[in-house]
Design an enzyme around this catalytic site. Structure first.
Site, mmCIF file in Angstrom:
data_model
loop_
_atom_site.group_PDB
_atom_site.id
_atom_site.type_symbol
_atom_site.label_atom_id
_atom_site.label_comp_id
_atom_site.label_asym_id
_atom_site.label_seq_id
_atom_site.Cartn_x
_atom_site.Cartn_y
_atom_site.Cartn_z
ATOM 1 N N ASP A 56 0.835 -1.210 0.000
ATOM 2 C CA ASP A 56 0.000 0.000 0.000
ATOM 3 C C ASP A 56 0.867 1.256 0.000
ATOM 4 O O ASP A 56 1.989 1.239 0.518
ATOM 5 C CB ASP A 56 -0.913 -0.037 1.243
ATOM 6 N N ASN A 104 -10.318 -2.646 -6.850
ATOM 7 C CA ASN A 104 -9.433 -1.736 -7.593
ATOM 8 C C ASN A 104 -9.977 -1.340 -8.973
ATOM 9 O O ASN A 104 -9.520 -0.369 -9.570
ATOM 10 C CB ASN A 104 -8.027 -2.338 -7.761
HETATM 11 C C1 FPP Z 1 -1.850 0.156 -3.370
HETATM 12 O O1 FPP Z 1 -1.355 1.464 -3.373
HETATM 13 C C2 FPP Z 1 -1.244 -0.657 -4.431
HETATM 14 C C3 FPP Z 1 -1.924 -1.251 -5.445
HETATM 15 C C4 FPP Z 1 -3.378 -1.134 -5.577
HETATM 16 C C5 FPP Z 1 -1.265 -2.024 -6.512
HETATM 17 C C6 FPP Z 1 0.038 -2.709 -6.216
HETATM 18 C C7 FPP Z 1 0.767 -2.874 -7.493
HETATM 19 C C8 FPP Z 1 2.119 -2.821 -7.664
HETATM 20 C C9 FPP Z 1 3.048 -2.722 -6.551
HETATM 21 C C10 FPP Z 1 2.757 -2.807 -9.025
HETATM 22 C C11 FPP Z 1 2.680 -4.013 -9.891
HETATM 23 C C12 FPP Z 1 2.707 -5.345 -9.232
HETATM 24 C C13 FPP Z 1 3.459 -6.391 -9.639
HETATM 25 C C14 FPP Z 1 3.288 -7.696 -8.959
HETATM 26 C C15 FPP Z 1 4.499 -6.288 -10.672
HETATM 27 P P1 FPP Z 1 -2.392 2.664 -3.534
HETATM 28 O O2 FPP Z 1 -2.450 3.038 -4.961
HETATM 29 O O3 FPP Z 1 -3.703 2.298 -2.936
HETATM 30 O O4 FPP Z 1 -1.705 3.794 -2.682
HETATM 31 P P2 FPP Z 1 -2.434 4.991 -1.897
HETATM 32 O O5 FPP Z 1 -3.242 4.364 -0.807
HETATM 33 O O6 FPP Z 1 -1.285 5.796 -1.389
HETATM 34 O O7 FPP Z 1 -3.262 5.735 -2.902
#
Ligand code: FPP
Length: 275
Positions: A56, A104
């Site tokens: 996250d 998502n």
């Molecule tokens: C949450 O951060 C993260 C995600 C929804 C996606 C995770 C994906 C990756 C790390 C990249 C690709 C993955 C692989 C396996 C290559 P957020 O966007 O909710 O952060 P925020 O809460 O700060 O907005």
């Protein structure tokens, strides 16, 4: 484990596990670094078998830097590579990454597109690394909802690595913990000769996406949020939870090592009394 440095060649490993881990870590961890200090605190005979991570904070990381959110995900993909390598070298058997939840899909189209594209690129670039290092890839989640072009690639890599045993990387994609349970119930109800009295917790687990995998021993969540966000609801019953304020793109080797050191200080009681 004593205080000796892992770069010393003349150490006396106390077990075969320890020997293998030191061999894997030699040259990977800088002498005198914080990582080395942490590795020296780890008991390699009591590693968590399964580590699950809620990655996250990508969006916040990007905002702090004045960048579009997608850049946070791009940087997050780099953390994925570092953590996969570290866990494999440490001897973790299963690493589950929450990469795309069912919720998502509500995000802006461009962000959703970028997330799937990053995943496709990851598979393209890393499948050779997985094969060379005996790493298995497994997907959990509602596969039919994954964009066809990515799904095909995922299935290809899953098939290619199905017999690999060093570590299983589980990607939770289009995943929701509640729908996993509902899907299991539907499958059970669809069984021809199913008798309700034969159902118990162990049997039920066999209908989950995670059938045949151990439950997570350790759940890590980055960015300081205190939630489990519909992740592995059934499997997390007795997991130890470790939360760090670090945002996922800043999550480095030293964080996972610290999580394991802290995990090993906990007493896991599984509902029993102190031993
Ligand atoms: C949450 O951060 C993260 C995600 C929804 C996606 C995770 C994906 C990756 C790390 C990249 C690709 C993955 C692989 C396996 C290559 P957020 O966007 O909710 O952060 P925020 O809460 O700060 O907005």
């Amino acid at each position: 484990m004593d205080e000796r440095s892992i770069v010393f060649d003349n150490y006396q490993p106390s077990s075969y596990n320890e020997f293998i881990m030191f061999e894997n870590l030699k040259g990977f961890i800088k002498p005198g670094s914080i990582e080395e200090r942490l590795v020296n605190q780890i008991d390699f005979n009591r590693l968590p078998r399964h580590v699950a991570i809620i990655m996250d904070g990508n969006g916040r990381w990007a905002r702090k830097k004045g960048l579009p959110r997608v850049e946070g995900h791009r940087a997050g993909a780099k953390s994925v590579k570092e953590i996969v390598e570290t866990c494999a070298r440490l001897g973790i058997k299963v690493l589950t990454l929450y990469a795309f939840s069912k919720e998502n899909w509500k995000r802006p189209k461009r962000e959703v597109y970028t997330l799937w594209k990053l995943l496709k690129d990851y598979l393209k670039n890393e499948s050779k690394v997985l094969v060379e290092n005996n790493l298995r890839l497994k997907v959990i989640g509602q596969k039919q909802g994954i964009p066809a072009i990515v799904r095909k690639e995922l299935e290809k890599v899953e098939k290619l690595t199905t017999d690999y045993e060093r570590m299983t990387i589980v990607l939770a994609l289009n995943y929701g913990g509640r729908s996993e349970i509902v899907d299991a119930v539907k499958e059970i109800l669809g069984e021809k000769n199913f008798h309700a009295e034969s159902l118990d917790e162990e049997k039920f687990s066999e209908y989950l996406y995670t059938a045949n995998l151990p439950d997570p021993d350790l759940l890590i969540r980055t960015s300081g949020e205190l939630r489990i966000s519909n992740f592995l609801l059934w499997q997390m019953a007795y997991s130890e939870i470790w939360i760090t304020k670090a945002l996922w793109p800043d999550f480095r080797r030293k964080h996972i090592l610290q999580a394991i050191v802290d995990y090993q200080k906990r007493e896991r009681r599984f509902g029993d009394v102190h031993s």
